[in-house]
Design an enzyme around this catalytic site. Structure first.
Site, PDB file in Angstrom:
ATOM      1  CE  LYS A 111      38.351  30.292  42.872  1.00 13.43           C
ATOM      2  NZ  LYS A 111      39.247  30.018  41.733  1.00 13.43           N
ATOM      3  CE  LYS A 190      37.963  39.807  45.958  1.00 14.37           C
ATOM      4  NZ  LYS A 190      38.368  38.567  45.404  1.00 14.37           N
ATOM      5  CE  LYS A 193      33.066  36.034  38.660  1.00  7.89           C
ATOM      6  NZ  LYS A 193      34.168  36.907  38.319  1.00  7.89           N
TER       7      LYS A 193
END
Ligand code: ADP
Ligand code: TRP
Length: 321
Positions: A111, A190, A193
């Site tokens: 992230k 994959k 978002k």
């Protein structure tokens, strides 16, 4: 009775990966036990920093979930922040969580690499997730494959707590649907978002069609046979089309003579049709905004009954009572 629990972050619009990876398996489980599903709004604060947007997202994901078949009479559906004990338990758990365990977490590193703020909240995310799960004595946690490490961390943290303070928490099992473990996105990676490769299940017809037509394919000419393996079109088609239609498309891939454009049109049609009943239900629900508030308030009241007992057990175990 088997206690089942899962959560979803209110961070955006629902896509095929969320639906087949987490939502559909969770909904299928609602009659197999005592199911608790929640909207993880405390978690979403690690990435959503606009209060109005957060509120809108919570409402949106509640509509999505119910439209997709979650039945608030057959399971307990609630908003995480209605039960502040999640945060209290996260603190208790953080005092038994080794730094090394958190430092090994892939999702934090991923992230941050994708541009999220490297906040303490993001780093400690797995501890809050452990609290979510342990607070309900959950036995089974249906999630997509990307959450597997978080589940393992939950088990480790629960074990550490039990070792230090005596048997307090039930150790949960993950349930990862292997057949739909990873739904590929428009570029074959994959679907996520953060990779901007999603197909939203409640997109408008034109938008959806444009997205599907933009799916990345190789340059095999129309006449030539096309590779069946690793085909994103087929992988997605298998999720939404009948077995007979899938077999037909596979045959046409192998025979050649049909171009990717045609296959994509068919894929679009199948997605559009698959989600037609959900779209209708969502539109109905939207006309009745108070209904969502009522459902979440009722869910919170029921969730609190379980959470209150477990948090009290944890307070006592550590000596706060
Ligand atoms: P995103 O990657 O788009 O940010 P989230 O991380 O919010 O999605 O995931 C929400 C839930 O949906 C999780 O349980 C996750 O495992 C599942 N999920 C997300 N993307 C996929 C995918 N491509 N395939 C299978 N499951 C997925
Ligand atoms: N971490 C999950 C996700 O990003 C959401 C989540 C938070 C969750 N708490 C949970 C999932 C507890 C299952 C159980 O998708």
């Amino acid at each position: 009775m088997l206690r089942i629990l899962s959560g979803i972050q209110p961070t955006g619009t629902l896509h095929l990966g969320n639906y087949f990876g987490m939502m559909r398996p969770s909904i299928a489980l609602q009659d197999e036990g005592d199911a608790y599903y929640f909207i993880a709004d405390y978690h979403a604060l690690t990435s959503v920093h606009d209060p109005d947007l957060l509120r809108a997202n919570v409402r949106g994901v509640a509509l999505d979930f119910i439209a997709c078949g979650l039945d608030p009479r057959r399971c307990c559906f609630f908003r995480q922040s209605d039960i502040p004990a999640h945060v209290e338990l996260a603190w208790l758990l953080s005092t038994v969580t080794p730094m090394g365990l958190l430092e090994r977490a892939h999702s934090y590193k991923d992230k941050v690499a994708r541009g999220l703020d490297a906040s303490h909240g993001l780093f400690a995310y797995p501890v809050l997730m452990a609290a979510d799960i342990l607070l309900y004595d959950s036995a089974l946690v249906p999630v997509g494959k990307d959450q597997k490490q978080h589940l393992e961390m939950t088990r480790d943290i629960a074990q550490k707590f039990n070792d230090r303070y005596g048997n307090t928490f039930r150790i949960p099992e993950p349930r990862i649907g292997e057949e739909t473990a990873v739904v590929p996105g428009l570029d074959g990676q994959k679907m996520s978002k953060s990779y901007h490769n999603t197909i939203e299940i409640f997109a408008e017809e034109k938008v959806l069609k444009k997205k599907v037509m933009g799916l990345v394919t190789d340059s095999t000419p129309v006449e030539a046979p096309k590779p069946v393996e690793n085909s994103t079109i087929l992988a997605l088609y298998r999720l939404v089309a009948s077995a007979a239609d899938v077999q037909q498309m596979e045959q046409e891939f192998m025979n050649g003579g049909v171009g990717y454009g045609d296959f994509k049109k068919r894929l679009f049609g199948a997605i559009w049709e698959y989600f037609a009943p959900q779209r209708t239900r969502r539109a109905e629900l939207e006309r009745n905004p108070d209904e969502i508030d009522r459902i979440l308030a009722d869910g919170a009241a029921r969730a609190r009954q379980v959470a209150d007992v477990v948090i009290e057990r944890a307070r006592e175990a550590v000596g706060l009572r």
